[in-house]
Write an enzyme that holds these catalytic residues in place. Structure first.
Site, PDB file in Angstrom:
ATOM      1  N   LYS A  76       7.088   2.849  -4.439  1.00  0.00           N
ATOM      2  CA  LYS A  76       6.341   1.716  -3.882  1.00  0.00           C
ATOM      3  C   LYS A  76       5.646   0.969  -5.009  1.00  0.00           C
ATOM      4  O   LYS A  76       5.162   1.598  -5.969  1.00  0.00           O
ATOM      5  CB  LYS A  76       5.329   2.288  -2.886  1.00  0.00           C
ATOM      6  CG  LYS A  76       4.476   1.269  -2.144  1.00  0.00           C
ATOM      7  CD  LYS A  76       3.588   2.004  -1.146  1.00  0.00           C
ATOM      8  CE  LYS A  76       2.707   1.090  -0.334  1.00  0.00           C
ATOM      9  NZ  LYS A  76       1.920   1.827   0.689  1.00  0.00           N
ATOM     10  N   SER A 151       2.316   0.248   5.384  1.00  0.00           N
ATOM     11  CA  SER A 151       2.561  -0.683   4.311  1.00  0.00           C
ATOM     12  C   SER A 151       3.742  -0.300   3.427  1.00  0.00           C
ATOM     13  O   SER A 151       4.252  -1.136   2.690  1.00  0.00           O
ATOM     14  CB  SER A 151       1.312  -0.807   3.440  1.00  0.00           C
ATOM     15  OG  SER A 151       1.006   0.442   2.848  1.00  0.00           O
ATOM     16  N   SER A 175       0.676   4.757   6.339  1.00  0.00           N
ATOM     17  CA  SER A 175       1.669   3.889   5.691  1.00  0.00           C
ATOM     18  C   SER A 175       2.940   4.555   5.225  1.00  0.00           C
ATOM     19  O   SER A 175       3.859   3.862   4.799  1.00  0.00           O
ATOM     20  CB  SER A 175       1.040   3.183   4.499  1.00  0.00           C
ATOM     21  OG  SER A 175       0.391   2.045   4.964  1.00  0.00           O
TER      22      SER A 175
END
Ligand code: GLN
Length: 467
Positions: A76, A151, A175
Site C-alpha cells: 500500500k 482504505s 482497512s
C-alpha cells in the site's frame, strides 16, 4: 501455471520446477492486463526482474536463498520503501522519496520476497471505498462498477486480480479486512504491537497496524511469521507470549451486532448460515451481550480524528511534500500548502480532530471517548474469558457503486461499525470469504483475544474448509 499458494510456490522454486523470473513476468503481465482497474500507482518492473534474475542464478548454482524466494508482493502507498516515492494517496506528499524501508517490509525483503509495486489507497488511509485518492478510485475486480472497499482498496484488488500473491495494507479501523471482503479475498489485522509500525505513514497511531491480504489464512500465517517481532524503532512493538485457548470449540456471537438495524438482510442471512453450519460441525455457539455497540463509531471517529489531526500537523510544506507556489508570508505558506495538498476527507478529519481536542471540548469528547474505549476493551476481555472467537459480519453493507456515497460521508463512517471494534481494543481479526455462497462478496469476520493471532489464523483456515 504459477502456484497459487506460498507453500506450493516455495516447493516449485526450490525444486526448480519454475524460475523466479517466470513468476515475476507472470505478475507483470497481469498488472498490465488489469491496468484499467487503477490498482498500481508505481510498478518496480526493472528491480523486480533484476532481483528475480539474481535469485535464479543463486538457485541454479545451488546456493541458498531466503524462505520467501518466489513470493511477489505489492504494498500500500503508505508503507515506506527506501529510495522510492511514497505518497499516501495524497498530493501533500507528491515527489517525496523515502529514506528507509519499513521494518516489517524489510523483514520480508531480507527473506527474498520481491516487491512488484505500490498500490492505490485512500488518502492517508482515511476512507472505506478507495475513492479519496489523488490517483482516482480503484475499481473492484469482481465488479468494476463497484468500489473495492478501503482504505487498502488497491491491496485487496491487487490480490483479487491476481497481480501478486500477497499485498500489505494498513488497518486502523478495518482497512484491510473490509476491502478484502469486498474483493473476495482474506484480510488479517494483527494484535496491536505484533508488527512494527516503523515506516508506516501514521493515521491514528494507537489504532494503526500493518495488515496482510492474501488468498488464504495459511498464506497470511507464513507472511506474518516473517514480518512480526519487536523493533527498536517502534516502542509499541512487542513479542507476544504463546496464546493459551480459553475454551476450544466455543464461538461467541453478539445479538446486538446480528440484529443491528443497519445490517443488510442478505449479509445477515449469510452470517446466520455460517453460525448454523458451525453448530452442525460441533461448535458451541454462545451469545454475549455487548451494549456498547452504539458507541463504537463515535468513539472511533473522535479518537482517530484527534490522533490524525496531531499526526498530520507534520506536513507543513517546509521539510518535504507539496509547497504552494504563491509568494506569501510564512503563516500563509503553511496554510496554503496544506489547503492545496490535502483532499476534502483529510481536511474534514483534521477539523473534527482539532475540535474534539480543543480547550473546552476536550473533556466532553476526547476524554469521554478514552473512557469508553477502556470500557469496550474490558467488556471484550470478559467475553473472551468464555470463548476464543467472536464471529460477526465484516461490513453491514455490500460494495456500493463508485460515486454513490461520495456526498454522504456519515453513511460511510457508519459502515465501519463491525471492523473498528478490533482496533479500539487492539485485537487480532480476520475476514475470510464464504466460498459456498452464491454471493461473491459474502464474507465473515473472526475476532480473537489479544495475542491469539496464530490460533485465529489456524481457526480461520479450518473454518474456510467448512463454508
Ligand atoms: N474506514 C475507516 C476510516 O476511514 C478505516 C480506515 C483504516 O482502517 N485505515 O477511518
Amino acid at each position: 501455471m504459477i502456484p497459487n499458494s506460498i507453500a506450493d510456490l516455495q516447493n516449485a522454486v526450490r525444486s526448480k520446477q519454475i524460475s523466479v523470473s517466470a513468476i515475476v513476468n507472470h505478475y507483470l503481465e497481469k498488472i498490465e492486463t488489469s491496468s484499467d482497474l487503477n490498482i498500481y500507482v508505481r510498478i518496480f518492473k526493472k528491480e523486480a526482474i533484476e532481483k528475480a534474475k539474481s535469485l535464479d542464478e543463486k538457485i541454479q548454482a545451488g546456493n541458498s536463498v531466503g524462505s520467501m524466494a518466489g513470493l511477489v508482493i505489492s504494498v500500500k502507498d503508505v508503507i515506506c520503501l527506501e529510495g522510492k516515492e511514497v505518497s499516501a494517496g495524497s498530493k501533500m506528499l507528491e515527489g517525496f522519496k523515502s529514506l528507509f524501508t519499513a521494518t516489517a517490509l524489510q523483514n520480508l525483503i531480507d527473506e527474498d520476497a520481491i516487491v512488484i509495486g505500490m498500490v492505490n489507497c485512500d488518502e492517508f488511509a482515511m476512507g472505506s471505498a478507495n475513492e479519496n485518492s489523488v490517483f482516482g478510485p480503484v475499481k473492484n475486480p469482481l465488479d468494476p462498477e463497484r468500489v473495492p472497499g478501503g482504505s487498502s482498496g488497491g491491496s485487496a484488488a491487487a490480490v483479487a486480480a491476481g497481480t501478486c500473491l500477497i499485498s500489505l495494507g494498513s488497518d486502523t479501523g478495518g482497512s484491510v479486512r473490509q476491502p478484502a471482503s469486498f474483493c473476495g479475498v482474506s484480510g488479517f489485522k494483527p494484535s496491536y504491537g505484533r508488527i512494527s509500525r516503523y515506516g508506516l505513514i501514521a493515521y491514528a497511531s494507537s489504532f494503526d497496524q500493518i495488515g496482510i491480504i492474501g488468498n488464504t489464512a495459511s498464506d497470511i500465517n507464513k507472511v506474518l511469521e516473517i514480518m512480526e517481532g519487536e523493533d527498536q524503532m517502534d516502542a509499541t512493538s512487542t513479542v507476544f507470549p504463546k496464546f493459551i485457548p480459553a475454551k476450544e470449540k466455543v464461538v461467541g456471537w453478539i445479538p446486538e451486532i446480528m440484529n443491528h438495524p443497519g445490517l443488510d438482510t442478505g449479509i445477515k442471512k449469510e452470517s446466520n448460515l455460517v453460525i448454523e453450519k458451525l453448530k452442525e460441525e460441533g461448535y458451541e455457539l454462545k451469545s454475549f451481550k455487548f451494549p456498547l455497540l452504539e458507541y463504537i463509531i463515535p468513539t472511533y471517529y473522535i479518537m482517530t480524528t484527534a490522533e490524525a489531526s496531531s499526526n498530520l500537523s507534520r506536513y507543513d510544506g517546509i521539510r518535504y511534500g507539496h509547497q504552494t507556489k504563491e509568494k506569501v508570508n510564512l503563516e500563509d505558506f503553511y496554510r496554503k500548502s496544506r489547503a492545496e495538498g490535502f483532499g476534502t476527507e483529510v481536511k474534514r478529519r483534521i477539523m473534527m480532530g482539532t475540535f474534539v481536542l480543543s480547550a473546552g471540548y476536550y473533556d466532553q469528547f476526547f476524554g469521554k471517548a478514552q473512557k469508553v474505549r477502556r470500557m469496550i476493551k474490558e467488556d471484550l476481555e470478559q467475553i473472551f474469558k468464555e470463548c476464543d472467537y467472536i464471529i460477526c459480519p465484516v461490513s453491514p453493507v455490500r460494495p456500493w457503486k463508485i460515486g454513490e456515497k461520495i456526498q454522504d460521508p456519515v453513511s460511510v463512517y457508519l459502515s465501519d461499525i463491525y471492523t473498528v471494534i478490533a482496533n479500539l481494543a487492539g485485537l487480532p481479526a480476520i475476514s475470510i470469504p464464504i466460498k459456498t455462497s452464491n454471493d461473491p462478496f459474502a464474507s465473515i469476520q473472526l475476532l480473537g483475544p489479544k495475542g491469539s493471532d496464530y490460533h485465529l489464523l489456524a481457526q480461520a483456515s479450518e473454518f474456510s474448509d467448512k463454508f
